[in-house]
Design an enzyme around this catalytic site. Structure first.
Site, short mmCIF file in Angstrom:
data_model
loop_
_atom_site.label_atom_id
_atom_site.label_comp_id
_atom_site.label_asym_id
_atom_site.label_seq_id
_atom_site.Cartn_x
_atom_site.Cartn_y
_atom_site.Cartn_z
N HIS A 98 -12.32 5.10 -7.80
CA HIS A 98 -10.99 5.49 -7.54
C HIS A 98 -9.84 4.51 -8.50
O HIS A 98 -9.47 5.85 -9.63
CB HIS A 98 -10.68 4.67 -6.08
CG HIS A 98 -9.13 4.70 -6.04
ND1 HIS A 98 -8.06 6.44 -5.82
CD2 HIS A 98 -7.73 4.44 -5.60
CE1 HIS A 98 -7.23 6.21 -5.33
NE2 HIS A 98 -6.76 5.38 -4.86
N HIS A 145 -19.75 -8.76 -16.63
CA HIS A 145 -18.60 -8.38 -17.78
C HIS A 145 -18.76 -9.14 -18.59
O HIS A 145 -17.75 -8.95 -19.66
CB HIS A 145 -17.46 -8.51 -16.47
CG HIS A 145 -16.36 -7.98 -16.81
ND1 HIS A 145 -16.00 -6.89 -17.43
CD2 HIS A 145 -15.19 -8.75 -16.84
CE1 HIS A 145 -14.47 -6.96 -17.22
NE2 HIS A 145 -13.64 -7.85 -16.67
N GLU A 188 1.02 -1.34 0.19
CA GLU A 188 -0.11 -0.11 0.12
C GLU A 188 0.68 1.14 0.14
O GLU A 188 0.67 2.27 -1.00
CB GLU A 188 -1.00 0.35 1.22
CG GLU A 188 -1.88 1.28 1.55
CD GLU A 188 -2.77 1.40 0.37
OE1 GLU A 188 -3.23 2.20 0.28
OE2 GLU A 188 -2.96 0.82 -0.53
N HIS A 210 -3.78 -8.62 -16.04
CA HIS A 210 -5.15 -8.66 -16.94
C HIS A 210 -5.56 -6.78 -16.87
O HIS A 210 -6.31 -5.92 -17.83
CB HIS A 210 -6.11 -9.52 -15.84
CG HIS A 210 -7.73 -9.31 -16.91
ND1 HIS A 210 -7.97 -9.42 -18.01
CD2 HIS A 210 -8.47 -8.85 -16.49
CE1 HIS A 210 -9.05 -9.69 -18.40
NE2 HIS A 210 -9.81 -9.24 -17.32
N HIS A 253 2.56 1.91 -3.28
CA HIS A 253 1.41 3.08 -4.39
C HIS A 253 1.25 4.29 -3.38
O HIS A 253 1.27 4.95 -4.61
CB HIS A 253 0.24 1.86 -4.46
CG HIS A 253 -0.91 2.39 -5.14
ND1 HIS A 253 -2.24 2.73 -4.39
CD2 HIS A 253 -0.99 2.07 -6.30
CE1 HIS A 253 -2.87 3.40 -5.23
NE2 HIS A 253 -2.09 2.96 -6.81
#
Length: 330
Positions: free
Chosen positions: A135, A246, A70, A306, A73
């Site tokens: 986000h 999806h 975290e 992906h 990032h």
């Protein structure tokens, strides 16, 4: 100053791609709450050490690893924010240059500030799916705008004119960008609701071609509570619905880009043909990665890839719009 703007734009665009991939890595390693506060981590500027104790929590090796995921990032996203700030300052100072875009960098800075707030709310609101998905989408929007800026300021101009032919090309390009972004939104909803494995088989879902669905519940944004959403709260039927939607989106994209590649062959623009083929190629890779996620139960490298290819699809769609739209950037 124009040269500085161009170089920083490219650096920020490349870094934005890294931020998107890191964000996916954080989600997929369940590290979204690795640091339960913001902008620090347990009141520290870095992740805590293994064996240390803060707020009555003894930090284990796995917990510290998630905290570092975290924080890294956040560090990289912070550097990106500084680059966008630099772009805005340069744009304002160089605003008298007729070739200098100003409005877009200023809007981009506002977007990055909003994105930082979403990052904070992601943590403080305990991974609410709508906040985490937004986000992700704002991060993708930041990526798209930065690459648009780069294409427009790198000295490469589209040869298309405002003929009926180029206008139709522009419509196809805009539709492509819209569909890719909507599919990314669906993918984000799958990820943030932990619905990737609700259909563990392919092409069926739970051994049915069309299992029971609940669209109202699957896409309900009013959760009505403030509890922790890590791990997801959808019922099996709702999770299946999100997953199937999806898949349907991927099928629509495949059909759309197949038609667009065919139409691109009759367009008098080599770059439009190249961009269309690149998007179609990336889409085939993306579909293969999606199927692999299902069949191999979401392996981390495949799942991160992906997300990365989704970002590449978005960049390619932005380039397609750059080629098809010769209007001057403001």
């Amino acid at each position: 100053m124009r040269s500085w703007f161009k170089n920083i734009t490219l650096s920020a665009a490349l870094l934005a791609f890294i931020v998107v991939v890191l964000g996916a890595f954080v989600r997929l390693t369940d590290a979204g709450l690795g640091c339960p506060d913001w902008p620090g981590c347990y009141g520290l500027l870095t992740a805590p050490e293994v064996g240390s104790q803060t707020a009555d929590i003894m930090h284990t090796e796995s917990g510290v690893a998630k905290a570092w995921n975290e924080m890294i990032h956040r560090y990289v996203a912070g550097i990106l924010g500084l680059l966008v700030l630099a772009l805005t300052v340069i744009a304002v100072l160089n605003r008298r240059d007729p070739e200098q875009p100003v409005a877009v960098p200023v809007a981009l800075l506002a977007l990055v500030i909003f994105q930082a707030l979403l990052g904070m709310w992601t943590v403080t609101m305990l991974l609410r799916p709508e906040i985490v998905t937004l986000h992700l989408l704002m991060g993708m929007a930041t990526l798209a705008i930065l690459w648009w800026l780069w294409f427009r300021t790198a000295g490469e101009r589209s040869p298309l004119s405002y003929s009926d032919k180029s206008k139709s090309t522009g419509y196809w390009a805009f539709a492509a960008l819209t569909l890719v972004y909507l599919q990314i939104a669906l993918g984000g909803w799958v990820s943030t609701n932990y619905a990737a494995l609700h259909c563990p088989d392919f092409p069926t879902c739970q051994e049915q071609w069309w299992p029971q669905t609940d669209f109202a519940g699957a896409f309900d944004l009013n959760h009505g509570d403030d509890s922790n959403f890590e791990g997801g709260k959808l019922t099996n039927t709702q999770g299946v619905t999100v997953h199937i939607t999806h898949r349907i989106g991927a099928l629509i994209l495949l059909v759309f880009f197949s038609i667009m590649v065919w139409i691109a062959q009759i367009k008098n623009d080599h770059r439009f043909k190249q961009a269309s083929r690149a998007i179609a190629f990336l889409l085939l890779i993306q579909i293969g990665l999606g199927i692999s996620n299902v069949l191999f139960l979401l392996p981390l490298p495949v799942a991160v890839a992906h997300n990365g290819v989704a970002a590449l699809l978005l960049i390619a769609s932005v380039y397609l719009n750059h080629v098809a739209n010769p209007r001057k950037l403001n």
